[in-house]
Design a protein around this motif. Structure first.
Motif, PDB file in Angstrom:
ATOM      1  N   LEU A 112      19.504 -39.712  86.988  1.00 10.11           N
ATOM      2  CA  LEU A 112      19.715 -38.937  85.764  1.00 10.11           C
ATOM      3  C   LEU A 112      18.581 -39.176  84.768  1.00 10.11           C
ATOM      4  N   ALA A 113      18.094 -40.416  84.682  1.00 13.06           N
ATOM      5  CA  ALA A 113      16.967 -40.728  83.785  1.00 13.06           C
ATOM      6  C   ALA A 113      15.726 -39.962  84.197  1.00 13.06           C
ATOM      7  N   GLY A 114      15.550 -39.805  85.555  1.00 13.92           N
ATOM      8  CA  GLY A 114      14.389 -39.038  86.025  1.00 13.92           C
ATOM      9  C   GLY A 114      14.493 -37.573  85.655  1.00 13.92           C
ATOM     10  N   ILE A 115      15.748 -37.043  85.794  1.00 12.29           N
ATOM     11  CA  ILE A 115      15.917 -35.622  85.430  1.00 12.29           C
ATOM     12  C   ILE A 115      15.664 -35.408  83.942  1.00 12.29           C
ATOM     13  N   VAL A 116      16.201 -36.322  83.114  1.00 11.15           N
ATOM     14  CA  VAL A 116      15.962 -36.227  81.662  1.00 11.15           C
ATOM     15  C   VAL A 116      14.473 -36.327  81.343  1.00 11.15           C
ATOM     16  N   THR A 117      13.795 -37.217  82.092  1.00 14.27           N
ATOM     17  CA  THR A 117      12.341 -37.385  81.876  1.00 14.27           C
ATOM     18  C   THR A 117      11.590 -36.099  82.192  1.00 14.27           C
ATOM     19  N   LEU A 118      12.003 -35.442  83.313  1.00 12.13           N
ATOM     20  CA  LEU A 118      11.348 -34.163  83.654  1.00 12.13           C
ATOM     21  C   LEU A 118      11.563 -33.121  82.550  1.00 12.13           C
ATOM     22  N   GLY A 119      12.798 -33.099  82.005  1.00 13.76           N
ATOM     23  CA  GLY A 119      13.064 -32.155  80.908  1.00 13.76           C
ATOM     24  C   GLY A 119      12.210 -32.456  79.687  1.00 13.76           C
ATOM     25  N   GLU A 120      12.139 -33.730  79.324  1.00 16.33           N
ATOM     26  CA  GLU A 120      11.309 -34.120  78.178  1.00 16.33           C
ATOM     27  C   GLU A 120       9.833 -33.789  78.426  1.00 16.33           C
ATOM     28  N   TRP A 121       9.483 -34.034  79.693  1.00 24.45           N
ATOM     29  CA  TRP A 121       8.082 -33.769  80.056  1.00 24.45           C
ATOM     30  C   TRP A 121       7.767 -32.270  79.914  1.00 24.45           C
ATOM     31  N   GLY A 122       8.677 -31.451  80.322  1.00 25.11           N
ATOM     32  CA  GLY A 122       8.484 -30.000  80.196  1.00 25.11           C
ATOM     33  C   GLY A 122       8.381 -29.571  78.747  1.00 25.11           C
ATOM     34  N   LEU A 123       9.287 -30.134  77.927  1.00 26.58           N
ATOM     35  CA  LEU A 123       9.226 -29.790  76.501  1.00 26.58           C
ATOM     36  C   LEU A 123       7.911 -30.234  75.867  1.00 26.58           C
ATOM     37  N   ILE A 124       7.472 -31.435  76.261  1.00 24.52           N
ATOM     38  CA  ILE A 124       6.185 -31.931  75.728  1.00 24.52           C
ATOM     39  C   ILE A 124       5.038 -31.025  76.169  1.00 24.52           C
ATOM     40  N   ALA A 125       5.107 -30.587  77.458  1.00 25.04           N
ATOM     41  CA  ALA A 125       4.056 -29.708  77.980  1.00 25.04           C
ATOM     42  C   ALA A 125       4.002 -28.392  77.211  1.00 25.04           C
ATOM     43  N   LEU A 126       5.199 -27.822  76.946  1.00 25.71           N
ATOM     44  CA  LEU A 126       5.238 -26.582  76.164  1.00 25.71           C
ATOM     45  C   LEU A 126       4.694 -26.789  74.759  1.00 25.71           C
ATOM     46  N   GLY A 127       5.042 -27.941  74.151  1.00 30.05           N
ATOM     47  CA  GLY A 127       4.554 -28.225  72.798  1.00 30.05           C
ATOM     48  C   GLY A 127       3.047 -28.375  72.751  1.00 30.05           C
ATOM     49  N   LEU A 128       2.542 -29.127  73.780  1.00 32.37           N
ATOM     50  CA  LEU A 128       1.086 -29.315  73.820  1.00 32.37           C
ATOM     51  C   LEU A 128       0.346 -28.001  74.064  1.00 32.37           C
ATOM     52  N   ARG A 129       0.925 -27.161  74.921  1.00 33.96           N
ATOM     53  CA  ARG A 129       0.296 -25.860  75.187  1.00 33.96           C
ATOM     54  C   ARG A 129       0.296 -24.991  73.921  1.00 33.96           C
ATOM     55  N   TRP A 130       1.402 -25.037  73.191  1.00 34.96           N
ATOM     56  CA  TRP A 130       1.498 -24.255  71.949  1.00 34.96           C
ATOM     57  C   TRP A 130       0.473 -24.755  70.936  1.00 34.96           C
ATOM     58  N   LEU A 131       0.352 -26.087  70.820  1.00 35.92           N
ATOM     59  CA  LEU A 131      -0.641 -26.651  69.911  1.00 35.92           C
ATOM     60  C   LEU A 131      -2.064 -26.286  70.337  1.00 35.92           C
ATOM     61  N   GLU A 132      -2.295 -26.352  71.659  1.00 32.63           N
ATOM     62  CA  GLU A 132      -3.625 -26.044  72.166  1.00 32.63           C
ATOM     63  C   GLU A 132      -3.997 -24.583  71.875  1.00 32.63           C
ATOM     64  N   GLU A 133      -3.036 -23.674  72.003  1.00 28.70           N
ATOM     65  CA  GLU A 133      -3.308 -22.268  71.708  1.00 28.70           C
ATOM     66  C   GLU A 133      -3.666 -22.076  70.238  1.00 28.70           C
ATOM     67  N   ARG A 134      -2.903 -22.718  69.346  1.00 31.23           N
ATOM     68  CA  ARG A 134      -3.168 -22.592  67.924  1.00 31.23           C
ATOM     69  C   ARG A 134      -4.557 -23.155  67.571  1.00 31.23           C
ATOM     70  N   VAL A 135      -4.840 -24.354  68.105  1.00 34.03           N
ATOM     71  CA  VAL A 135      -6.143 -24.984  67.823  1.00 34.03           C
ATOM     72  C   VAL A 135      -7.286 -24.147  68.382  1.00 34.03           C
ATOM     73  N   THR A 136      -7.079 -23.572  69.570  1.00 37.96           N
ATOM     74  CA  THR A 136      -8.126 -22.740  70.189  1.00 37.96           C
ATOM     75  C   THR A 136      -8.398 -21.497  69.350  1.00 37.96           C
ATOM     76  N   ILE A 137      -7.303 -20.852  68.875  1.00 35.67           N
ATOM     77  CA  ILE A 137      -7.473 -19.651  68.048  1.00 35.67           C
ATOM     78  C   ILE A 137      -8.239 -19.972  66.775  1.00 35.67           C
ATOM     79  N   LEU A 138      -7.854 -21.029  66.090  1.00 36.89           N
ATOM     80  CA  LEU A 138      -8.511 -21.393  64.837  1.00 36.89           C
ATOM     81  C   LEU A 138      -9.943 -21.874  65.064  1.00 36.89           C
ATOM     82  N   THR A 139     -10.159 -22.593  66.174  1.00 32.26           N
ATOM     83  CA  THR A 139     -11.515 -23.073  66.493  1.00 32.26           C
ATOM     84  C   THR A 139     -12.467 -21.915  66.752  1.00 32.26           C
ATOM     85  N   LYS A 140     -12.003 -20.948  67.564  1.00 32.71           N
ATOM     86  CA  LYS A 140     -12.856 -19.784  67.850  1.00 32.71           C
ATOM     87  C   LYS A 140     -13.180 -18.998  66.577  1.00 32.71           C
ATOM     88  N   LYS A 141     -12.186 -18.906  65.688  1.00 38.99           N
ATOM     89  CA  LYS A 141     -12.430 -18.177  64.439  1.00 38.99           C
ATOM     90  C   LYS A 141     -13.488 -18.889  63.606  1.00 38.99           C
TER      91      LYS A 141
END
Length: 453
Positions: A35-64
């Motif tokens: 169960l701890a592994g499954i929870v870890t995978l879920g947390e990992w997915g959420l972190i991945a989505l958050g990092l991707r969202w941050l990366e998109e925002r930073v990329t947009i502002l950097t290019k501008k």
């Protein structure tokens, strides 16, 4: 970088969850770890989505920001008010707007500066510390009579005049502003140029020399004319004054007691007084013309006016044994300034009579077209040499008359006055002359002078 943080965050979550399981020590340890592994995978997915969202925002502002730095015009970044990057994006948008305003203002100033330099009658050249031309305007090209390359190049490629080149070299070597008046060769005549080589330094290691050329040819010419005028006027005034003074002293010394001598001397004094009055009147006329006296236009019966002047000059013509022939129609009427035209006719006719020969003639004629009318005065006099024809309209200049053994009295201002009066009436003056054959003066005036508009 984002993948590295993703893996590190996943391992961190797995470690924390596993530690919690071991601390709690549940009854079903194996299932708790799963169960701890499954929870870890879920947390990992959420972190991945958050990092991707941050990366998109930073990329947009950097290019501008990169596009702004490259002076491009990217579209504004629009984010929701709840977005954590909203304020950053808003400030970047404000920065871009401000940059555009500054660029437009600088572009406008540069265009105004370029236009000013293009139409500035002063020659401008900027030379850097390496003695290379950074900037030059069209007026400088006209002064130097050569096309100046827009690329940086040694100033000696353009400046060939020794005095000018030396002045610039002195400013660069001594790091001091230099000033001098030099002569530059012109297409037709040499030009007198006021040169300033201005030393400017923005730092100890960086400096420039700004070269400014002012054409002062006309200023120097006017100054020389004024000097010549004073010199000639003094000389012309001295002659009759000396004669009057000399004969007056002779009379006072005893000649007054001799009736014949006293009458002779008094006649000479009277003649010299007339000459003095004529000279003063001519000088005053020149002064009034140069002061820009107003042209008073009216309908003038030119035929009657010329007939009147010829009648007044008949005694002078009789003394010189000259016949005056008037071929001007009595009914000729034009719009002009009567007083100025009177002076013109009087001076031209007087010269034609004085520089004529015994039994000679002076013929006055007029012609008229749709746009102008012309007055022509032709004499059969001694004529004017080609070299004198270039100067007869100068003040106090008298043509050489030695070839005719004829002495002519006058102020030397008559034709100078004629030239200035003709200009005041928007007219044109032409003189054709041949030695021992005569002179023809042609005066052309518009039927509708510009001053009437």
């Amino acid at each position: 970088m984002s993948k590295r943080w993703l893996w590190l965050s996943g391992l961190g979550c797995w470690g924390v969850n596993s530690l919690l399981v071991w601390v709690v020590q549940p009854a079903y340890l194996h299932w708790a770890l799963v169960l701890a592994g499954i929870v870890t995978l879920g947390e990992w997915g959420l972190i991945a989505l958050g990092l991707r969202w941050l990366e998109e925002r930073v990329t947009i502002l950097t290019k501008k920001v990169e596009k702004i730095r490259r002076e491009e015009a990217p579209a504004h970044v629009l984010l929701a008010h709840s977005d954590p990057f909203y304020q950053l994006a808003l400030q970047i948008n404000y920065l871009q707007t401000h940059q555009r305003k500054v660029q437009r203002r600088i572009a406008g100033q540069n265009q105004e500066f370029a236009t000013l330099l293009d139409y500035l009658p002063i020659g401008v050249m900027v030379i850097d510390r390496y003695r290379k031309v950074e900037l030059a305007n069209p007026a400088m090209e006209q002064f130097l009579q050569r096309k100046i390359s827009p690329r940086r190049h040694p100033f000696t490629q353009d400046v060939n005049q020794f005095e000018l080149a030396s002045l610039i070299n002195s400013a660069l070597a001594e790091r001091k502003t230099q000033h001098q008046v030099v002569k530059l060769a012109g297409i037709q005549n040499d030009r007198t140029v006021d040169v300033q080589a201005i030393y400017t330094a923005t730092s100890q290691d960086y400096f420039q020399v700004l070269v400014l050329l002012y054409d002062v040819t006309e200023v120097y010419a006017v100054e020389q004319m004024q000097l010549d005028f004073v010199s000639n006027a003094s000389h012309e005034l001295k002659t009759p004054v000396t004669a009057i003074s000399g004969f007056a002293k002779t009379l006072l010394a005893g000649a007054k007691d001799d009736p014949d001598k006293s009458v002779e001397f008094l006649k000479i004094i009277d003649q010299q007084c007339d000459r003095l009055v004529e000279l003063i009147n001519d000088v005053l006329t020149i002064s009034h013309i140069e002061s820009g006296n107003v042209v008073e236009l009216e309908k003038v019966p030119v035929g009657q006016q010329i007939a009147s002047q010829i009648h007044l000059l008949q005694p002078l013509a009789a003394v010189n044994q000259v016949t005056l022939i008037n071929q001007v129609p009595d009914d000729l009427i034009v719009t002009t300034d009567q007083r100025k035209l009177d002076q013109i006719v009087k001076n031209v006719l007087s010269n034609a009579i004085k520089y004529n020969r015994p039994e000679g003639t002076v013929t006055v004629t007029t012609t008229q077209s749709d746009q102008a009318w012309t007055l022509t005065v032709a004499d059969t006099g001694i004529g004017i040499s080609p070299q004198d024809q270039l100067r007869v309209f100068e003040r106090f200049y008298r043509a050489e008359t030695s070839h005719s053994n004829q002495r002519v009295n006058g102020s030397g201002l008559g034709l100078a006055i004629v030239r200035e009066l003709v200009r005041a009436l928007d007219g044109k003056l032409d003189l054709q002359s041949h030695l021992d054959k005569g002179t023809t003066v042609t005066l052309s005036f518009p039927l509708k002078p510009a001053t009437t508009e």
